[in-house]
Design a protein around this motif. Structure first.
Motif, PDB file in Angstrom:
ATOM      1  N   GLU A 287       0.770  -1.127   0.068  1.00  8.84           N
ATOM      2  CA  GLU A 287      -0.083   0.039  -0.059  1.00  8.84           C
ATOM      3  C   GLU A 287       0.754   1.267   0.103  1.00  8.84           C
ATOM      4  OE1 GLU A 287      -2.623  -0.339   3.365  1.00  8.84           O
ATOM      5  OE2 GLU A 287      -3.578  -2.009   2.677  1.00  8.84           O
ATOM      6  N   ILE A 288       1.964   1.266   0.621  1.00  8.39           N
ATOM      7  CA  ILE A 288       2.707   2.334   0.886  1.00  8.39           C
ATOM      8  C   ILE A 288       3.673   2.581  -0.396  1.00  8.39           C
ATOM      9  CG2 ILE A 288       4.747   3.458   2.212  1.00  8.39           C
ATOM     10  CD1 ILE A 288       3.638   2.005   4.604  1.00  8.39           C
ATOM     11  N   ALA A 289       3.922   1.376  -0.972  1.00  6.24           N
ATOM     12  CA  ALA A 289       4.654   1.528  -2.123  1.00  6.24           C
ATOM     13  C   ALA A 289       4.162   2.068  -3.333  1.00  6.24           C
ATOM     14  CB  ALA A 289       5.110   0.026  -2.533  1.00  6.24           C
ATOM     15  N   VAL A 290       2.690   1.931  -3.369  1.00  5.73           N
ATOM     16  CA  VAL A 290       1.804   2.444  -4.594  1.00  5.73           C
ATOM     17  C   VAL A 290       1.536   3.892  -3.781  1.00  5.73           C
ATOM     18  CG1 VAL A 290      -0.272   2.224  -5.631  1.00  5.73           C
ATOM     19  CG2 VAL A 290       0.996   0.260  -5.131  1.00  5.73           C
ATOM     20  N   ARG A 291       0.952   3.947  -2.684  1.00  3.27           N
ATOM     21  CA  ARG A 291       0.703   5.619  -2.514  1.00  3.27           C
ATOM     22  C   ARG A 291       1.868   6.585  -2.633  1.00  3.27           C
ATOM     23  NH1 ARG A 291      -3.117   6.650   1.030  1.00  3.27           N
ATOM     24  NH2 ARG A 291      -2.300   9.049   0.407  1.00  3.27           N
ATOM     25  N   ARG A 292       3.256   6.147  -2.293  1.00  2.00           N
ATOM     26  CA  ARG A 292       4.193   7.128  -2.279  1.00  2.00           C
ATOM     27  C   ARG A 292       4.409   7.670  -3.780  1.00  2.00           C
ATOM     28  NH1 ARG A 292       8.995   4.598  -3.381  1.00  2.00           N
ATOM     29  NH2 ARG A 292      10.416   5.858  -2.421  1.00  2.00           N
ATOM     30  N   LEU A 293       3.870   6.655  -4.812  1.00  3.82           N
ATOM     31  CA  LEU A 293       4.288   7.179  -6.306  1.00  3.82           C
ATOM     32  C   LEU A 293       3.319   8.028  -6.707  1.00  3.82           C
ATOM     33  CD1 LEU A 293       5.274   3.512  -7.804  1.00  3.82           C
ATOM     34  CD2 LEU A 293       6.515   5.419  -6.931  1.00  3.82           C
ATOM     35  N   ALA A 294       2.442   8.467  -5.696  1.00  2.00           N
ATOM     36  CA  ALA A 294       1.240   9.338  -6.276  1.00  2.00           C
ATOM     37  C   ALA A 294       1.823  10.702  -6.802  1.00  2.00           C
ATOM     38  CB  ALA A 294       0.114   9.671  -5.133  1.00  2.00           C
ATOM     39  N   GLN A 295       2.599  11.095  -6.336  1.00  2.39           N
ATOM     40  CA  GLN A 295       3.074  12.363  -6.344  1.00  2.39           C
ATOM     41  C   GLN A 295       4.007  12.601  -7.894  1.00  2.39           C
ATOM     42  OE1 GLN A 295       6.179  12.817  -2.959  1.00  2.39           O
ATOM     43  NE2 GLN A 295       7.790  12.436  -4.570  1.00  2.39           N
ATOM     44  N   ASN A 296       4.344  11.548  -8.401  1.00  2.00           N
ATOM     45  CA  ASN A 296       4.652  11.380  -9.612  1.00  2.00           C
ATOM     46  C   ASN A 296       3.724  11.733 -10.713  1.00  2.00           C
ATOM     47  OD1 ASN A 296       7.128  10.293  -8.292  1.00  2.00           O
ATOM     48  ND2 ASN A 296       7.130   8.435  -9.517  1.00  2.00           N
ATOM     49  N   ASN A 297       2.499  11.468 -10.596  1.00  2.00           N
ATOM     50  CA  ASN A 297       1.655  11.691 -11.438  1.00  2.00           C
ATOM     51  C   ASN A 297       1.822  11.124 -12.756  1.00  2.00           C
ATOM     52  OD1 ASN A 297      -0.562  13.588 -10.257  1.00  2.00           O
ATOM     53  ND2 ASN A 297       1.060  14.502  -9.566  1.00  2.00           N
ATOM     54  N   THR A 298       2.615  10.196 -12.916  1.00  2.00           N
ATOM     55  CA  THR A 298       2.763   9.530 -14.178  1.00  2.00           C
ATOM     56  C   THR A 298       2.153   7.945 -14.173  1.00  2.00           C
ATOM     57  OG1 THR A 298       4.981   8.610 -13.404  1.00  2.00           O
ATOM     58  CG2 THR A 298       5.015  10.782 -14.506  1.00  2.00           C
ATOM     59  N   GLY A 299       1.519   7.644 -13.237  1.00  2.00           N
ATOM     60  CA  GLY A 299       0.984   6.236 -13.085  1.00  2.00           C
ATOM     61  C   GLY A 299       1.975   5.006 -12.979  1.00  2.00           C
ATOM     62  N   ILE A 300       1.469   3.850 -12.877  1.00  2.00           N
ATOM     63  CA  ILE A 300       2.132   2.757 -13.149  1.00  2.00           C
ATOM     64  C   ILE A 300       1.999   1.853 -14.304  1.00  2.00           C
ATOM     65  CG2 ILE A 300       2.373   0.363 -11.950  1.00  2.00           C
ATOM     66  CD1 ILE A 300       1.876   1.555  -9.209  1.00  2.00           C
ATOM     67  N   GLN A 301       0.606   1.378 -14.516  1.00  2.00           N
ATOM     68  CA  GLN A 301       0.349   0.659 -15.716  1.00  2.00           C
ATOM     69  C   GLN A 301      -0.874   0.615 -16.066  1.00  2.00           C
ATOM     70  OE1 GLN A 301       1.388  -3.354 -15.973  1.00  2.00           O
ATOM     71  NE2 GLN A 301       1.924  -3.266 -17.972  1.00  2.00           N
ATOM     72  N   THR A 302      -1.455   0.887 -17.347  1.00  2.00           N
ATOM     73  CA  THR A 302      -2.786   0.932 -17.979  1.00  2.00           C
ATOM     74  C   THR A 302      -2.695  -0.117 -18.858  1.00  2.00           C
ATOM     75  OG1 THR A 302      -3.114   3.118 -17.417  1.00  2.00           O
ATOM     76  CG2 THR A 302      -4.694   2.181 -18.623  1.00  2.00           C
ATOM     77  N   HIS A 303      -3.836  -0.911 -19.165  1.00  2.00           N
ATOM     78  CA  HIS A 303      -4.001  -1.926 -20.309  1.00  2.00           C
ATOM     79  C   HIS A 303      -4.541  -1.647 -21.289  1.00  2.00           C
ATOM     80  CE1 HIS A 303      -1.829  -5.010 -17.610  1.00  2.00           C
ATOM     81  NE2 HIS A 303      -2.860  -4.928 -16.641  1.00  2.00           N
ATOM     82  N   LYS A 304      -5.338  -0.484 -21.359  1.00  2.00           N
ATOM     83  CA  LYS A 304      -5.979   0.047 -22.463  1.00  2.00           C
ATOM     84  C   LYS A 304      -5.355   0.960 -23.311  1.00  2.00           C
ATOM     85  CE  LYS A 304     -10.387   2.320 -23.969  1.00  2.00           C
ATOM     86  NZ  LYS A 304     -11.751   2.929 -23.614  1.00  2.00           N
ATOM     87  N   PHE A 305      -5.237   0.544 -24.495  1.00  2.00           N
ATOM     88  CA  PHE A 305      -4.582   1.112 -25.560  1.00  2.00           C
ATOM     89  C   PHE A 305      -5.611   2.528 -25.864  1.00  2.00           C
ATOM     90  CE2 PHE A 305      -3.262   2.431 -29.957  1.00  2.00           C
ATOM     91  CZ  PHE A 305      -2.060   2.645 -29.875  1.00  2.00           C
ATOM     92  N   LYS A 306      -4.964   3.744 -25.920  1.00  2.00           N
ATOM     93  CA  LYS A 306      -5.780   4.999 -26.097  1.00  2.00           C
ATOM     94  C   LYS A 306      -5.166   5.861 -27.065  1.00  2.00           C
ATOM     95  CE  LYS A 306      -7.015   5.217 -21.063  1.00  2.00           C
ATOM     96  NZ  LYS A 306      -7.005   5.863 -19.917  1.00  2.00           N
ATOM     97  N   TRP A 307      -6.097   5.964 -28.274  1.00  2.00           N
ATOM     98  CA  TRP A 307      -5.300   6.586 -29.448  1.00  2.00           C
ATOM     99  C   TRP A 307      -5.302   8.073 -29.268  1.00  2.00           C
ATOM    100  CZ3 TRP A 307      -3.087   4.710 -33.446  1.00  2.00           C
ATOM    101  CH2 TRP A 307      -3.550   3.454 -33.816  1.00  2.00           C
ATOM    102  N   LYS A 308      -6.273   8.632 -28.108  1.00  2.00           N
ATOM    103  CA  LYS A 308      -5.966   9.948 -27.987  1.00  2.00           C
ATOM    104  C   LYS A 308      -4.419  10.592 -27.213  1.00  2.00           C
ATOM    105  CE  LYS A 308      -8.576  11.577 -24.799  1.00  2.00           C
ATOM    106  NZ  LYS A 308      -9.775  12.073 -24.127  1.00  2.00           N
ATOM    107  N   GLN A 309      -4.053   9.531 -26.754  1.00  2.00           N
ATOM    108  CA  GLN A 309      -2.669   9.535 -26.149  1.00  2.00           C
ATOM    109  C   GLN A 309      -1.773   9.489 -27.089  1.00  2.00           C
ATOM    110  OE1 GLN A 309      -1.652   7.687 -22.463  1.00  2.00           O
ATOM    111  NE2 GLN A 309      -3.661   8.306 -21.404  1.00  2.00           N
ATOM    112  N   VAL A 310      -1.860   8.500 -28.128  1.00  2.00           N
ATOM    113  CA  VAL A 310      -0.830   8.432 -29.270  1.00  2.00           C
ATOM    114  C   VAL A 310      -0.973   9.722 -30.142  1.00  2.00           C
ATOM    115  CG1 VAL A 310      -0.547   7.083 -31.430  1.00  2.00           C
ATOM    116  CG2 VAL A 310      -1.457   6.085 -29.790  1.00  2.00           C
ATOM    117  N   LYS A 311      -1.903  10.384 -30.425  1.00  7.22           N
ATOM    118  CA  LYS A 311      -1.934  11.601 -31.148  1.00  7.22           C
ATOM    119  C   LYS A 311      -0.977  12.551 -30.269  1.00  7.22           C
ATOM    120  CE  LYS A 311      -5.049  15.337 -32.932  1.00  7.22           C
ATOM    121  NZ  LYS A 311      -6.374  15.819 -33.056  1.00  7.22           N
TER     122      LYS A 311
END
Length: 539
Positions: A287-311
């Motif tokens: 829980e701590i390992a995940v929560r401490r990364l919130a300040q990065n604002n870059t996330g960890i991983q998302t499995h959905k491919f998003k064309w909007k982000q490609v553009k």
């Protein structure tokens, strides 16, 4: 208020809340895999001592795996240039002696082509996967292999598979018999270079922004240590007798390939998918390992491919600025890796002596990378300046090699050693990529594209070093390298200006709503660096 099912539509100054019931719907794939985990543990508080203990565990496991992976993989990579000194070129007939104007000229075309084939293969793999996906899904999703695999598979496990693949490719070198065989094998070996972009993605999954430069410096220094260790193994291997007494260079690949395969299999088995599945952390520590990364604002991983982000990725100046530097670095790295031994032997040394005298260059590279990581930690807002300061001595080193008298062996060697400070700039590039690109699809697209541009640089590098210019210090290669270095410094300056401009635009909102900068509903909503209203670029 923004729509809970459309997290990318966050308005400036608004708050984001995502209810547990929403997370169970099909649009869960829109969010980061850590979102529900972070929201459920939102009330978790921890002490600095607890966080230090968790960081120590992450370093002990993840950093060690990345570091050793870099060591073994680069030991294989550097082997080609030195195997060439001890019979590989002769066995595969990669050099041709031509008589032009009554003079014997060494034609290195075949060696240059074989040396660059790994980079060409890495670039071509994009088209291969495009064709495969179009046939399998009847779509036009021309995704890079890094996008296709790293986004949908555990990045750490995939990293181990890539290392195993690299080891297999190394051992297969000994069964090649001619130019066609080695060129084909090196083409497919090129697929393995996704290990470095994967390392960047993995870095953002485990460490905070302020922690990343030092970690990147440490595990990237593994490439230089791998080169140094590989050279030591090369030197010992070529003196072995036995089955390959007539072609001692083969022992290099037998030894290095076997070690790489073993470590790759081990890595694939033990590398956790993400902090939520870390076998070496307790439930509270996860829980701590995940929560401490919130300040990065870059996330960890998302499995959905998003064309909007490609553009957005292809409209982002970061892509092209980093692309220029990656092209330059790969150009120089592959050129020196392929011709480094010949470059030193051109100073007037025997092949064995050239191998020994190349080792200090790796030591300088190690010092440059680790020190760059330390400076990035101590001065987290000066990463671009640090990168430039490591590029300048590298430029000076190339000038020394180019302009020094060929009889001044000390000056020529000093120039070679100084030129390897460019690895310090590579550390900052990796750290900037890890910290300054948000949105998982965007992150993988940018890393994959930069990796493709680097491959083009790697393929081009060996061609700049012409065999008939050895006695003159390869002036074509040195001039080309200098031009690219100048372009890199200019691009880093542009990147610096761009980051400062973007940060000023969002400064007021960050001041008015500081709570949003660490809100897990924002940090793990898979927002890009541009759509996140409180994202701050590290420069």
């Amino acid at each position: 208020m923004p729509s809970k099912s459309e997290p990318d539509n966050i308005e400036h100054g608004s708050s984001v809340t995502i209810e547990d019931t929403d997370l169970k719907k099909k649009n869960i794939r829109d969010y980061d895999v850590a979102l529900s985990f972070a929201v459920d543990s939102n009330s978790t508080d921890w002490t600095e001592a607890e966080e230090r203990k968790i960081l120590w565990k992450i370093d002990a496991v993840i950093l060690t795996l990345l570091f050793v992976g870099a060591v073994v993989s680069y030991a294989d990579t550097q082997a080609y240039g030195f195997a060439a000194l001890f019979g590989l070129v002769k066995d595969f007939k990669l050099f041709v002696i031509k008589i032009i104007g009554g003079k014997a000229i060494v034609d290195t075309t075949k060696y240059q082509l074989s040396a660059g084939m790994n980079a060409l293969g890495a670039a071509a793999v994009r088209n291969f996967w495009t064709t495969v996906q179009e046939k399998c899904t009847q779509s036009i999703q021309g995704q890079y292999p890094l996008l296709l695999l790293a986004q949908h598979l555990p990045a750490g496990r995939f990293y181990g598979v890539i290392i195993t693949y690299m080891g297999l490719a190394a051992i297969l070198v000994i069964v090649c018999q001619d130019f066609a065989g080695i060129a084909t094998l090196r083409f497919f070996t090129g697929f393995a270079v996704v290990s470095q972009p994967l390392s960047v993605i993995i870095t953002s999954m485990w460490w905070q922004n302020k922690e990343q430069p030092l970690r990147v410096g440490i595990f990237i220094s593994g490439t230089a240590i791998g080169s140094l260790a590989g050279q030591g193994i090369d030197l010992g291997a070529v003196h072995l007798s036995g089955a390959y007494a007539t072609s001692p260079w083969k022992w290099i690949y037998v030894i290095l390939g076997s070690v790489t395969i073993g470590f790759g299999i081990f890595t694939a088995l033990v590398f956790p998918a993400n902090p939520m599945n870390a076998w070496f952390l307790t439930a509270r520590e996860k829980e701590i390992a995940v929560r401490r990364l919130a300040q990065n604002n870059t996330g960890i991983q998302t499995h959905k491919f998003k064309w909007k982000q490609v553009k957005e990725a292809f409209m982002d100046p970061q892509l092209y600025i980093f692309g220029v530097y990656s092209f330059t670095f790969a150009f120089v790295n592959n050129a020196i890796g392929s011709f480094g031994g010949f470059l030193v032997s051109s100073f007037g040394y025997s092949n064995t002596r050239a191998l020994v005298l190349s080792m200090p260059a790796s030591a300088v590279a190690i010092i440059s990378m680790v020190s760059s990581g330390m400076f990035g930690t101590f001065f987290p807002r000066r990463r671009i300046l640090i990168a430039i300061l490591y590029l300048l001595p590298a430029m000076a080193g190339n000038i020394i090699m180019w302009k020094s008298d060929r009889s001044s062996k000390g000056a020529l060697l000093a120039g070679l050693y100084i030129s390897t400070t460019l690895y310090g700039a590579l550390v900052q590039e990796f750290a900037l990529l890890s910290s300054n690109v948000g949105g998982h699809t965007k992150k993988t697209v940018i890393n994959a594209t930069i990796f493709a541009l680097a491959n083009l640089g790697g393929f081009s590098g060996p061609w700049a070093y012409k065999g008939d210019e050895a006695s003159r210090g390869y002036p074509t290669g040195q001039i080309t390298t200098m031009s690219l270095f100048c372009a890199s410094v200019g691009c880093f300056v542009l990147l610096w200006i761009y980051y400062i401009h973007c940060n000023k635009r969002k400064a007021l909102l960050r001041e008015q709503h500081p709570e949003l900068t660490t809100d897990p509903n924002v940090a793990f909503a898979d927002l890009t660096d541009q759509t996140n209203p409180v994202f701050q670029y590290v420069c």
